[in-house]
Write an enzyme that holds these catalytic residues in place. Structure first.
Site: not given
Length: 357
Positions: A50, A93, A131, A134, A184, A187, A216-217, A220
């Protein structure tokens, strides 16, 4: 000058003396865990991944003006205080260069040439590439809404990167991974809660954006917590002693040194975090809940075979979530009583053209 080929240069650049030789030995034994994380947790790059543009109006298409108009109409319903928190999250970010720099200070996890073939170097570059999306996405969203002073925000980002921040890792990979395991998740919580607020106020675009970033976070978070889990299997005393020490100093938030260069914003991070706390985006209770999650995730209640010193630290760590929760609840209840029947004190933010939030 001395000439080195690729292999000998790599060896030359790799440190021969470490501050934490035992920790480095364990980290080197975790190469496969890092390789597995890069393979199974990081997503595909290129066309399959994405990208920010997937969530924004396409200005190259016919009828883009109408698309932008609809995009802005949704954003118009978002209150200023939600925008303040969103900007603070975006600025955090955008300071990604600082975070990759820090990741490369963790002994045994570095990328000495910038193209090193080690599993840790590949993880570091792959994590950074994910990252990086973001801040790009949130920055473009804010620009398209027309609700924010983008130059002021850009100045804030530049100051934050220039100021840097110190998470207290001290080049130790154990401490570094404890920090990232916590951060992470923090966030993820913050982005997720901003997305919920956006949905409440009718902005489906921002809701989707925040949900994607929070996802995503979350991936991670799983990776960094699994690294700590593997360290516990190999050196439980070492990780527990570092974890206890990190928690005594509390977790430093990465945007604590933010300002927009004006004297009025010396307390910009405090003002931003107070708005986040008031909206329930990220609170002291979330901090306590993250500690509780980590204790459970690493099964610290049942960890055995520790030295007497590490056992004391384990007991201290396991008591922390309840202790922090009580302190958080007491503090929040006190603030509620103080504000009973009163409007909360609003602060001026240059990010939103000096409006108050």
């Amino acid at each position: 000058g001395t000439d080195f080929d690729g292999d000998s240069l790599e060896k030359r650049l790799s440190a021969t003396k470490f501050l934490y030789p035992k920790h480095v030995e364990v980290i080197q034994d975790l190469e496969q865990a890092a390789a597995d994380a890069a393979e199974n947790i990081l997503l595909e790059t290129g066309e399959k991944a994405w990208q920010p543009q997937d969530y924004l109006p396409d200005l190259s298409k016919e009828g883009w003006e109408e698309e932008v108009k609809e995009f802005r109409a949704m954003a118009k319903e978002i209150p200023d205080d939600v925008f303040v928190v969103l900007v603070g999250d975006m600025v955090t970010e955008e300071a990604l260069p600082t975070y990759q720099t820090l990741l490369n200070t963790f002994e045994g996890c570095d990328d000495p040439t910038g193209t090193s073939d080690s599993a840790w170097a590949k993880w570091s570059r792959g994590w950074t590439s994910e990252e990086n999306r973001h801040g790009d996405l949130l920055n473009k969203y804010l620009y398209l809404t027309g609700r924010c002073d983008m130059r002021n925000i850009e100045v804030t980002i530049q100051h934050l990167i220039t100021n840097g921040f110190n998470p207290g890792a001290k080049k130790d990979p154990y401490r570094g991974f404890v920090y990232t395991s916590f951060q992470e998740r923090a966030t993820k919580i913050s982005h997720g809660n901003v997305g919920k607020l956006a949905r409440t106020h009718g902005d489906a675009n921002l809701n989707r954006i925040c949900a994607k970033i929070a996802g995503d976070e979350g991936r991670h978070e799983v990776a960094y917590q699994s690294f700590c889990e593997e360290i516990l299997k190999r050196d439980p005393d070492g990780l527990i002693l570092e974890l206890g020490d990190v928690m005594r100093g509390q977790i430093t938030m990465p945007a604590e040194n933010m300002n927009d260069g004006t004297p009025a914003t010396e307390n910009l991070y405090t003002d931003f975090s107070e708005v986040a706390q008031r909206l329930g985006v990220y609170t002291a209770i979330d901090y306590a809940d993250i500690l509780k999650h980590l204790v459970k995730r690493w099964d610290l209640e049942h960890l055995e075979g520790l030295s007497s010193e590490a056992e004391k630290e384990r007991e201290y760590i396991c008591r922390l979530p309840e202790r922090y929760l009580k302190l958080a609840e007491r503090s929040m209840n006190k603030k509620k009583k103080e504000l009973a029947g009163k409007e909360p004190t609003k602060k001026q933010f240059g990010w939103i053209y000096n409006r108050y939030a």
